[in-house]
Design a protein around this motif. Sequence first.
Motif, PDB file in Angstrom:
ATOM      1  N   ASP A 142     -10.676   4.667  20.206  1.00  0.00           N
ATOM      2  CA  ASP A 142     -10.588   5.990  19.583  1.00  0.00           C
ATOM      3  C   ASP A 142      -9.172   6.278  19.101  1.00  0.00           C
ATOM      4  N   VAL A 143      -8.178   5.776  19.832  1.00  0.00           N
ATOM      5  CA  VAL A 143      -6.769   6.019  19.492  1.00  0.00           C
ATOM      6  C   VAL A 143      -6.028   4.684  19.509  1.00  0.00           C
ATOM      7  N   LEU A 144      -5.228   4.431  18.472  1.00  0.00           N
ATOM      8  CA  LEU A 144      -4.381   3.248  18.427  1.00  0.00           C
ATOM      9  C   LEU A 144      -2.911   3.671  18.468  1.00  0.00           C
ATOM     10  N   PHE A 145      -2.134   3.050  19.365  1.00  0.00           N
ATOM     11  CA  PHE A 145      -0.690   3.238  19.437  1.00  0.00           C
ATOM     12  C   PHE A 145      -0.039   1.924  18.986  1.00  0.00           C
ATOM     13  N   LEU A 146       0.719   1.971  17.896  1.00  0.00           N
ATOM     14  CA  LEU A 146       1.332   0.761  17.344  1.00  0.00           C
ATOM     15  C   LEU A 146       2.846   0.913  17.337  1.00  0.00           C
ATOM     16  N   ASP A 147       3.540   0.035  18.045  1.00  0.00           N
ATOM     17  CA  ASP A 147       5.006   0.056  18.098  1.00  0.00           C
ATOM     18  C   ASP A 147       5.538  -1.090  17.240  1.00  0.00           C
ATOM     19  N   GLU A 148       6.101  -0.743  16.099  1.00  0.00           N
ATOM     20  CA  GLU A 148       6.634  -1.702  15.129  1.00  0.00           C
ATOM     21  C   GLU A 148       5.607  -2.775  14.767  1.00  0.00           C
ATOM     22  N   PRO A 149       4.447  -2.394  14.244  1.00  0.00           N
ATOM     23  CA  PRO A 149       3.413  -3.389  13.946  1.00  0.00           C
ATOM     24  C   PRO A 149       3.761  -4.320  12.788  1.00  0.00           C
ATOM     25  N   THR A 150       4.702  -3.913  11.908  1.00  0.00           N
ATOM     26  CA  THR A 150       5.018  -4.740  10.740  1.00  0.00           C
ATOM     27  C   THR A 150       6.112  -5.768  11.013  1.00  0.00           C
ATOM     28  N   ASN A 151       6.683  -5.752  12.225  1.00  0.00           N
ATOM     29  CA  ASN A 151       7.707  -6.755  12.550  1.00  0.00           C
ATOM     30  C   ASN A 151       7.149  -8.161  12.354  1.00  0.00           C
ATOM     31  N   HIS A 152       7.864  -8.999  11.641  1.00  0.00           N
ATOM     32  CA  HIS A 152       7.538 -10.409  11.397  1.00  0.00           C
ATOM     33  C   HIS A 152       6.385 -10.600  10.395  1.00  0.00           C
ATOM     34  N   LEU A 153       5.781  -9.508   9.896  1.00  0.00           N
ATOM     35  CA  LEU A 153       4.715  -9.667   8.908  1.00  0.00           C
ATOM     36  C   LEU A 153       5.316  -9.763   7.511  1.00  0.00           C
ATOM     37  N   ASP A 154       4.676 -10.564   6.637  1.00  0.00           N
ATOM     38  CA  ASP A 154       5.131 -10.619   5.256  1.00  0.00           C
ATOM     39  C   ASP A 154       4.485  -9.487   4.461  1.00  0.00           C
ATOM     40  N   VAL A 155       4.816  -9.402   3.167  1.00  0.00           N
ATOM     41  CA  VAL A 155       4.329  -8.307   2.327  1.00  0.00           C
ATOM     42  C   VAL A 155       2.808  -8.265   2.304  1.00  0.00           C
ATOM     43  N   GLU A 156       2.171  -9.441   2.222  1.00  0.00           N
ATOM     44  CA  GLU A 156       0.707  -9.481   2.205  1.00  0.00           C
ATOM     45  C   GLU A 156       0.117  -8.980   3.520  1.00  0.00           C
ATOM     46  N   GLY A 157       0.697  -9.413   4.637  1.00  0.00           N
ATOM     47  CA  GLY A 157       0.196  -8.985   5.934  1.00  0.00           C
ATOM     48  C   GLY A 157       0.329  -7.485   6.120  1.00  0.00           C
ATOM     49  N   ILE A 158       1.461  -6.919   5.673  1.00  0.00           N
ATOM     50  CA  ILE A 158       1.664  -5.471   5.781  1.00  0.00           C
ATOM     51  C   ILE A 158       0.672  -4.726   4.906  1.00  0.00           C
ATOM     52  N   SER A 159       0.445  -5.231   3.702  1.00  0.00           N
ATOM     53  CA  SER A 159      -0.518  -4.609   2.792  1.00  0.00           C
ATOM     54  C   SER A 159      -1.924  -4.649   3.376  1.00  0.00           C
ATOM     55  N   TRP A 160      -2.305  -5.788   3.968  1.00  0.00           N
ATOM     56  CA  TRP A 160      -3.639  -5.895   4.571  1.00  0.00           C
ATOM     57  C   TRP A 160      -3.772  -4.915   5.736  1.00  0.00           C
ATOM     58  N   LEU A 161      -2.755  -4.837   6.588  1.00  0.00           N
ATOM     59  CA  LEU A 161      -2.817  -3.956   7.752  1.00  0.00           C
ATOM     60  C   LEU A 161      -2.960  -2.493   7.324  1.00  0.00           C
ATOM     61  N   ALA A 162      -2.201  -2.088   6.295  1.00  0.00           N
ATOM     62  CA  ALA A 162      -2.305  -0.706   5.817  1.00  0.00           C
ATOM     63  C   ALA A 162      -3.712  -0.412   5.311  1.00  0.00           C
ATOM     64  N   ALA A 163      -4.267  -1.334   4.529  1.00  0.00           N
ATOM     65  CA  ALA A 163      -5.615  -1.126   4.000  1.00  0.00           C
ATOM     66  C   ALA A 163      -6.646  -1.065   5.123  1.00  0.00           C
ATOM     67  N   HIS A 164      -6.491  -1.924   6.130  1.00  0.00           N
ATOM     68  CA  HIS A 164      -7.431  -1.934   7.254  1.00  0.00           C
ATOM     69  C   HIS A 164      -7.389  -0.616   8.023  1.00  0.00           C
ATOM     70  N   LEU A 165      -6.190  -0.133   8.321  1.00  0.00           N
ATOM     71  CA  LEU A 165      -6.065   1.098   9.094  1.00  0.00           C
ATOM     72  C   LEU A 165      -6.590   2.302   8.333  1.00  0.00           C
ATOM     73  N   LYS A 166      -6.453   2.294   7.018  1.00  0.00           N
ATOM     74  CA  LYS A 166      -6.939   3.429   6.219  1.00  0.00           C
ATOM     75  C   LYS A 166      -8.464   3.520   6.220  1.00  0.00           C
ATOM     76  N   ARG A 167      -9.142   2.395   6.366  1.00  0.00           N
ATOM     77  CA  ARG A 167     -10.608   2.433   6.338  1.00  0.00           C
ATOM     78  C   ARG A 167     -11.226   2.125   7.707  1.00  0.00           C
ATOM     79  N   ARG A 168     -10.398   2.034   8.751  1.00  0.00           N
ATOM     80  CA  ARG A 168     -10.913   1.636  10.073  1.00  0.00           C
ATOM     81  C   ARG A 168     -11.867   2.684  10.647  1.00  0.00           C
ATOM     82  N   TRP A 169     -11.521   3.964  10.496  1.00  0.00           N
ATOM     83  CA  TRP A 169     -12.384   5.040  10.987  1.00  0.00           C
ATOM     84  C   TRP A 169     -12.844   5.894   9.807  1.00  0.00           C
ATOM     85  N   PRO A 170     -14.025   6.504   9.910  1.00  0.00           N
ATOM     86  CA  PRO A 170     -14.425   7.497   8.893  1.00  0.00           C
ATOM     87  C   PRO A 170     -13.443   8.663   8.904  1.00  0.00           C
TER      88      PRO A 170
END
Length: 616
Positions: A142-170
Amino acid sequence: MAHLLGAEALHLEVPTKTVFDSVTLGVAEGDRIGIVGRNGDGKSSLLMMLAGRREPDGGQVTVRGGTTVGVLDQADVFADGETVGSAIVGDLPEHEWAGDPRIREVIAGLVGDLDWDAPLDGLSGGQRRRVALARLLVGDYDVLFLDEPTNHLDVEGISWLAAHLKRRWPKGQGALLVVTHDRWFLDEVCETTWEVHDRIVEPFEGGYAAYILQRVERDRQAAAIEQKRQNLARKELAWLRRGAPARTSKPKFRIDAANELIADVPEIRDRVSLQSMAVQRLGKEVVNLLDAGVAYDGRTILEDVEWRLAPGERTGILGVNGAGKSTLLGLISGEVQPTSGSVKRGKTVQVATLTQRLDELEEHLNEPVRVVIGRLRTSFTVGSGSKAQELTPGQMLERMGFTSAQLSTPVKDLSGGQKRRLQLLLILLEQPNVLILDEPTNDLDTDMLAAMEDLLDSWPGTLIVVSHDRYFLERVTDQQYAILDRRLRHLPGGVDEYLRLRAAEDRAREQAGAAGGAAGAGGSAAREAGSAGAAGPAAAPGLSGAERRAAEKELSAVERKMERLQSDAAKARDGLAALDQSDYALLNAEMVKITALEDEVAALEDRWLELSEQLG
């Protein structure tokens, strides 16, 4: 919105200071919260207290019954002997996790390129980070706590993570709290910003951009209030000295709208002056890579690289890990020799590199900061022309966020962010005219990133930046290139175009049947979905015959005009070297002409890209 968790009168102390004092806040269904603030002010501590990972010294955190919480902290900890697959899905049978669309998407988007049975001990820091993220995101929380989730990710990985989080919940469901220094990610994902400062947590509506506007307005109001207080104090002092007070009207402070707030702010960089100064320092020739290639042990890293760096050029380099970015930087700096083609450097070129390591500080670890700085230049020039300003090393340190007390601190006792800032300052004080920044944003908070950007705005030289921080990359550079299939490619459409090209590569690989294995079966499709979510809509549907012919005709005309303008701009740049370098008015006039030509080329490149997409 339904309440999920809350904190009441939180109090936290560490041996040297009080971090929080009576902080009360809440998290509701649908909240997407970004947490910002200076390093050391308590962002991670706040996150861990709310997540139940750290006990406050006072106050309490309450969670609604039945609420599930998932946490990603900064340390990626795994059990000994774990593999990629066991770390992510544990003992879950393959038919169960492979049948879950969310799990398939997460695996494909984050670890589709990793060996499912590879031991974690042999993975890089970036790969372990992706596994840790995948382990968290396959869960249903129900709740996600993320501490520096983009550390070590490249531009593609960061873009994918943002898109996933935006559509993860209604919409209106779930909650996200994230601590990150990645400002593009904050703007893309978060709808509320909490600023941690001075033992409190101050909420702002909107993502990073909205937060900055509101913070500027807050600071303006505070300055006006302080000015008013000082004026009243001066009047009181005058009354005490002269007798009866005079009746005076009080100034009224009006809150300006956001567009009025920034209407009088000049362009972030005076490009004409900076380029003129760069020509004086560098001359006509900087570094030319002519059909350059590099191969090691029979493996080709780069090939057919044709790039002529211009005085004052500011370029960002994109590419997946292992694409050859560091090799390209080595060609420019001279640390790597080409195995084919050639590299030519101007006689006055002085290249300096801010590496991901802290090599420049190794010999100074036991010395106080003031001693290290005292050995270098006594002054540093920022800006150009009438805006040029001489700063002492101490003033430069202050501009980079150091206090006077920290000048006596040994280098070894500085924080990671302070060491990073000192490293940059040592390099700049050597007065190079070509500066290479390799992942410069590591360990810096958003305020210090802004300070670094401000400093680079007035630096007159050729700047090459490699960074996964999209906001920083787009902020300090004027153009971007990517290393794709061992070649250097210009990106008129910037990072968005790079993401589209990478998605196209994945589609081509999928169609060729290159993807394999259970973990990678849906990889290309999921990555494509994530990239599409970040990069925008797909290309327009097919054109009619007449429309296609018209588009092809226009495309040909645009290409011819681009070639002509690029040739004119190149001739104009070559002509700068023949001019009187002391005649600043003439140099500026020529630079204005060159800039106008380059702006027209940029506009044509955008149109060329649109037409190319229409034609497929």
